[in-house]
Every structure is written in C-alpha cells, then in structure tokens.
Design a protein around this motif. Sequence first.
Motif, PDB file in Angstrom:
ATOM      1  N   GLN A 156      24.372  17.399  -3.726  1.00  0.00           N
ATOM      2  CA  GLN A 156      25.320  17.951  -2.752  1.00  0.00           C
ATOM      3  C   GLN A 156      24.644  18.885  -1.760  1.00  0.00           C
ATOM      4  N   ASN A 157      23.440  19.300  -2.115  1.00  0.00           N
ATOM      5  CA  ASN A 157      22.725  20.255  -1.266  1.00  0.00           C
ATOM      6  C   ASN A 157      21.227  19.988  -1.409  1.00  0.00           C
ATOM      7  N   PRO A 158      20.793  18.872  -0.809  1.00  0.00           N
ATOM      8  CA  PRO A 158      19.440  18.368  -1.085  1.00  0.00           C
ATOM      9  C   PRO A 158      18.359  19.400  -0.756  1.00  0.00           C
ATOM     10  N   ARG A 159      17.430  19.483  -1.642  1.00  0.00           N
ATOM     11  CA  ARG A 159      16.327  20.414  -1.454  1.00  0.00           C
ATOM     12  C   ARG A 159      15.100  19.696  -0.891  1.00  0.00           C
ATOM     13  N   TRP A 160      14.891  18.453  -1.308  1.00  0.00           N
ATOM     14  CA  TRP A 160      13.672  17.732  -0.924  1.00  0.00           C
ATOM     15  C   TRP A 160      13.991  16.533  -0.039  1.00  0.00           C
ATOM     16  N   PHE A 161      13.116  16.291   0.912  1.00  0.00           N
ATOM     17  CA  PHE A 161      13.331  15.227   1.893  1.00  0.00           C
ATOM     18  C   PHE A 161      12.120  14.315   1.970  1.00  0.00           C
ATOM     19  N   MET A 162      12.353  13.148   2.517  1.00  0.00           N
ATOM     20  CA  MET A 162      11.238  12.242   2.778  1.00  0.00           C
ATOM     21  C   MET A 162      11.451  11.557   4.114  1.00  0.00           C
ATOM     22  N   VAL A 163      10.382  10.964   4.621  1.00  0.00           N
ATOM     23  CA  VAL A 163      10.466  10.157   5.830  1.00  0.00           C
ATOM     24  C   VAL A 163       9.939   8.767   5.475  1.00  0.00           C
ATOM     25  N   ASP A 164      10.168   7.807   6.351  1.00  0.00           N
ATOM     26  CA  ASP A 164       9.543   6.493   6.172  1.00  0.00           C
ATOM     27  C   ASP A 164       8.408   6.364   7.167  1.00  0.00           C
ATOM     28  N   ILE A 165       7.318   5.785   6.704  1.00  0.00           N
ATOM     29  CA  ILE A 165       6.183   5.545   7.593  1.00  0.00           C
ATOM     30  C   ILE A 165       5.794   4.074   7.540  1.00  0.00           C
ATOM     31  N   SER A 166       5.139   3.631   8.607  1.00  0.00           N
ATOM     32  CA  SER A 166       4.620   2.261   8.605  1.00  0.00           C
ATOM     33  C   SER A 166       3.135   2.266   8.948  1.00  0.00           C
ATOM     34  N   TYR A 167       2.492   1.209   8.535  1.00  0.00           N
ATOM     35  CA  TYR A 167       1.069   1.007   8.817  1.00  0.00           C
ATOM     36  C   TYR A 167       0.902   0.734  10.302  1.00  0.00           C
ATOM     37  N   GLU A 168      -0.009   1.431  10.925  1.00  0.00           N
ATOM     38  CA  GLU A 168      -0.277   1.182  12.335  1.00  0.00           C
ATOM     39  C   GLU A 168      -1.602   0.434  12.467  1.00  0.00           C
ATOM     40  N   ARG A 169      -2.704   1.094  12.192  1.00  0.00           N
ATOM     41  CA  ARG A 169      -3.982   0.392  12.178  1.00  0.00           C
ATOM     42  C   ARG A 169      -5.008   1.201  11.397  1.00  0.00           C
ATOM     43  N   LYS A 170      -6.000   0.481  10.907  1.00  0.00           N
ATOM     44  CA  LYS A 170      -7.111   1.141  10.241  1.00  0.00           C
ATOM     45  C   LYS A 170      -8.111   1.566  11.302  1.00  0.00           C
ATOM     46  N   LEU A 171      -8.756   2.716  11.109  1.00  0.00           N
ATOM     47  CA  LEU A 171      -9.812   3.113  12.047  1.00  0.00           C
ATOM     48  C   LEU A 171     -11.026   2.202  11.864  1.00  0.00           C
ATOM     49  N   LYS A 172     -11.838   2.121  12.930  1.00  0.00           N
ATOM     50  CA  LYS A 172     -13.046   1.288  12.862  1.00  0.00           C
ATOM     51  C   LYS A 172     -13.961   1.775  11.751  1.00  0.00           C
ATOM     52  N   ARG A 173     -13.909   3.089  11.531  1.00  0.00           N
ATOM     53  CA  ARG A 173     -14.671   3.678  10.432  1.00  0.00           C
ATOM     54  C   ARG A 173     -13.930   4.921   9.979  1.00  0.00           C
ATOM     55  N   THR A 174     -14.146   5.302   8.744  1.00  0.00           N
ATOM     56  CA  THR A 174     -13.498   6.504   8.225  1.00  0.00           C
ATOM     57  C   THR A 174     -14.134   7.742   8.838  1.00  0.00           C
ATOM     58  N   ILE A 175     -13.285   8.630   9.349  1.00  0.00           N
ATOM     59  CA  ILE A 175     -13.792   9.900   9.850  1.00  0.00           C
ATOM     60  C   ILE A 175     -13.740  10.876   8.678  1.00  0.00           C
ATOM     61  N   THR A 176     -14.899  11.165   8.112  1.00  0.00           N
ATOM     62  CA  THR A 176     -14.922  11.927   6.862  1.00  0.00           C
ATOM     63  C   THR A 176     -14.657  13.407   7.090  1.00  0.00           C
ATOM     64  N   LEU A 177     -14.264  14.051   6.002  1.00  0.00           N
ATOM     65  CA  LEU A 177     -14.054  15.496   6.043  1.00  0.00           C
ATOM     66  C   LEU A 177     -15.332  16.210   6.482  1.00  0.00           C
ATOM     67  N   SER A 178     -16.459  15.764   5.964  1.00  0.00           N
ATOM     68  CA  SER A 178     -17.708  16.458   6.310  1.00  0.00           C
ATOM     69  C   SER A 178     -18.022  16.293   7.797  1.00  0.00           C
ATOM     70  N   GLU A 179     -17.654  15.141   8.358  1.00  0.00           N
ATOM     71  CA  GLU A 179     -17.857  14.975   9.797  1.00  0.00           C
ATOM     72  C   GLU A 179     -16.923  15.885  10.591  1.00  0.00           C
ATOM     73  N   LEU A 180     -15.678  15.963  10.188  1.00  0.00           N
ATOM     74  CA  LEU A 180     -14.725  16.843  10.879  1.00  0.00           C
ATOM     75  C   LEU A 180     -15.216  18.289  10.858  1.00  0.00           C
ATOM     76  N   ARG A 181     -15.815  18.662   9.761  1.00  0.00           N
ATOM     77  CA  ARG A 181     -16.296  20.039   9.613  1.00  0.00           C
ATOM     78  C   ARG A 181     -17.375  20.410  10.617  1.00  0.00           C
ATOM     79  N   LYS A 182     -18.088  19.417  11.114  1.00  0.00           N
ATOM     80  CA  LYS A 182     -19.133  19.701  12.110  1.00  0.00           C
ATOM     81  C   LYS A 182     -18.556  20.366  13.360  1.00  0.00           C
ATOM     82  N   TYR A 183     -17.266  20.143  13.574  1.00  0.00           N
ATOM     83  CA  TYR A 183     -16.630  20.667  14.792  1.00  0.00           C
ATOM     84  C   TYR A 183     -15.718  21.848  14.490  1.00  0.00           C
ATOM     85  N   SER A 184     -15.863  22.409  13.300  1.00  0.00           N
ATOM     86  CA  SER A 184     -14.932  23.446  12.870  1.00  0.00           C
ATOM     87  C   SER A 184     -15.123  24.769  13.605  1.00  0.00           C
TER      88      SER A 184
END
Length: 158
Positions: free
Chosen positions: A93-121
């Motif tokens: 009667q008083n929802p506490r938790w919510f969700m959304v629906d998502i769909s697949y869009e596309r895979k990246l040409k390569r995975t952008i890793t956490l360690s790579e992202l950190r280079k720009y931190s």
Amino acid sequence: MNYWLMKSEPNDFSFEDLRKSPSRKTHWDGVRNYQARNFMRDKMKKDDLVFFYHSNCAEPGIIGIARIIKEAYPDHTAYDPQDKHYDQKSDPQNPRWFMVDISYERKLKRTITLSELRKYSDDQLKDLTLLRRGNRLSITEVSNDEWSFILSLEHSDD
DNA sequence: GCCAACGTTGGC
DNA sequence: GCCAACGTTGGC
C-alpha cells in the motif's frame, strides 16, 4: 535526457544475459539502497541511456549501453518471502522499493575498464561518482560531458 | 580470501 | 539522537 551507470555482477546478471533476455529487456529489481532508489524513482526517464558496468569480477568496467524503457514502478520482489531481496517492512500500500525496465542497446567495441577510467580521475573524470573513493552505489549519475568523454575512449587505443 | 568503506540497525 | 556492532560491496 539523463545518463546513468548501473552496476551488475556478471556472475549474477551479465550484459550478455540482458542480450539473451526475451525482447532483450529486463526489470532492474532488487535495489535496496535509498539513494539508488531515489535516482530510479525521481530522476530516471524513459529513453535515458545507461552504461552497463560489470563489478566484482576479473575485469571490472563498462561493457555496454542499455536504455531505460519503463520508468519506476513498485518492485514486487520486495513482497516475496522467497526472494533474495525480500523486505518484510515493505508494504504494497506504500511501496518502499522501485524498479525500472531496461533494454539492451549495444555492446561497446571494447570494455572500458575501471583502471582505464581512473587514468582520468584527476581531470576529465574528476567528478565521476563511480571513481569517488569507496563508492559502492549501484546506480550513479553520469554527466553529459562524462558520457561523451567515456564514449570517446571506445575507439582509442587504450 | 582479505579488508576498507560505508549503509543500516538497534540499544541506550 | 548517538554510536557501536554488523552486514554488504567490490577492488585487489
């Protein structure tokens, strides 16, 4: 239009699992953190784009892009005592938790890793929530500039 | 498997 | 409302 980053443990639900789901879509159930819930409930809009991030695995990083196809609605798994994410205190009667629906869009040409992202931190990604020390939030915001910058990495050498 | 970070719980 | 205890996340 907003941009997001959503984490998933590939052992639990991988980007490939999303691709193989019926109609390439799923509900993002099981979020039991208030800050992440507030993002879904209050700010996620249909057609927003999402970086799909693999966490707790050999190569943590952004593997692909998903899209919000349905805005927040009550997460029924909270009412199911058999469910891993059952919450006794959640009241239909008083929802506490919510969700959304998502769909697949596309895979990246390569995975952008956490360690790579950190280079720009210290620069282009200095405000990226994912990189903030100790951040464990499963859903975080990505700014327009951060989104473009990260996507530009996809076609670079490393 | 270790452990730091941090959100939640519950006693007071 | 404080804060210690506890559980979870997630990189390494």
